[in-house]
Design a protein around this motif. Structure first.
Motif, PDB file in Angstrom:
ATOM      1  N   ILE A  31     -14.649 -28.934 -41.166  1.00 23.60           N
ATOM      2  CA  ILE A  31     -14.305 -27.563 -40.137  1.00 23.60           C
ATOM      3  C   ILE A  31     -12.684 -27.691 -40.184  1.00 23.60           C
ATOM      4  O   ILE A  31     -12.057 -26.607 -40.242  1.00 23.60           O
ATOM      5  CB  ILE A  31     -14.948 -27.662 -39.293  1.00 23.60           C
ATOM      6  N   TYR A  38     -13.346 -27.850 -47.715  1.00 20.20           N
ATOM      7  CA  TYR A  38     -14.575 -26.978 -48.262  1.00 20.20           C
ATOM      8  C   TYR A  38     -14.727 -27.091 -49.790  1.00 20.20           C
ATOM      9  O   TYR A  38     -15.707 -27.548 -50.369  1.00 20.20           O
ATOM     10  CB  TYR A  38     -14.857 -25.690 -47.888  1.00 20.20           C
ATOM     11  N   ALA A  51     -13.669 -19.590 -45.122  1.00 20.62           N
ATOM     12  CA  ALA A  51     -12.930 -20.519 -44.204  1.00 20.62           C
ATOM     13  C   ALA A  51     -11.423 -20.067 -44.145  1.00 20.62           C
ATOM     14  O   ALA A  51     -10.779 -19.900 -43.150  1.00 20.62           O
ATOM     15  CB  ALA A  51     -12.957 -21.781 -44.661  1.00 20.62           C
ATOM     16  N   LYS A  59     -17.856 -22.312 -40.331  1.00 23.71           N
ATOM     17  CA  LYS A  59     -17.867 -23.117 -39.258  1.00 23.71           C
ATOM     18  C   LYS A  59     -19.241 -23.343 -38.895  1.00 23.71           C
ATOM     19  O   LYS A  59     -19.867 -24.333 -38.518  1.00 23.71           O
ATOM     20  CB  LYS A  59     -17.171 -22.576 -38.220  1.00 23.71           C
ATOM     21  N   THR A  62     -21.478 -25.384 -40.979  1.00 23.00           N
ATOM     22  CA  THR A  62     -21.323 -26.674 -41.191  1.00 23.00           C
ATOM     23  C   THR A  62     -21.697 -27.329 -39.872  1.00 23.00           C
ATOM     24  O   THR A  62     -22.073 -28.531 -39.790  1.00 23.00           O
ATOM     25  CB  THR A  62     -19.691 -26.806 -41.599  1.00 23.00           C
TER      26      THR A  62
END
Length: 148
Positions: A31, A38, A51, A59, A62
């Protein structure tokens, strides 16, 4: 020597719990690492682009995965006798073992049926997760008498 299988099961469940915790922490780091992380860790281009745009979805997804992995670590540690046992401990360990093993073993049918889709990420992540699954599976099997 009858305690040797139980001791081995306990050690393997601790190893599984540590590995799950490490994976959970890695997801949190992704994150903060942003879109490039990612991409590197195989989340896909769509997640990386979201992202980059600051969308909340990557986010939240994850964080959800990280939370699940921390719960799985707790269950492994409970199986090892380190923390309070949750209800249905045996069931939880069998399910977690199955998920990790299936995720790891998916590599082999992919290599046979869709080899062009098998990236280096798929290979190494599958092998890593297979180790997780073996820790949980063998640990659960060896510690089974103490899990009730």
């Amino acid at each position: 020597m009858t305690d040797a299988p139980l001791a081995m099961g306990r050690k393997l469940l601790i190893a599984g719990g540590l590995l799950s915790s490490l994976a959970a922490l890695l997801h949190i780091a992704i994150i903060f690492g942003g879109a490039d992380w990612y991409r590197f860790f195989g989340a896909g281009e769509d997640m990386a682009r979201m992202a980059e745009k600051g969308w909340l979805y990557p986010k939240l997804m994850t964080i959800g995965i990280s939370a699940m992995l921390f719960i799985w670590a707790w269950i492994a540690f409970a199986g090892a006798g380190l923390v309070r046992k949750p209800p249905l401990l045996r069931t939880g360990l069998v399910i977690i073992s199955s998920v990790y093993l299936l995720r790891g073993l998916i590599l082999f049918p992919m290599l046979i049926f869709i080899p062009d889709d098998v990236s280096s990420f798929v290979v190494w992540s599958s092998l890593i997760v297979l180790v997780y699954g073996l820790c949980y599976t063998v640990g659960t099997w060896r510690a089974w008498p103490n899990l009730s």
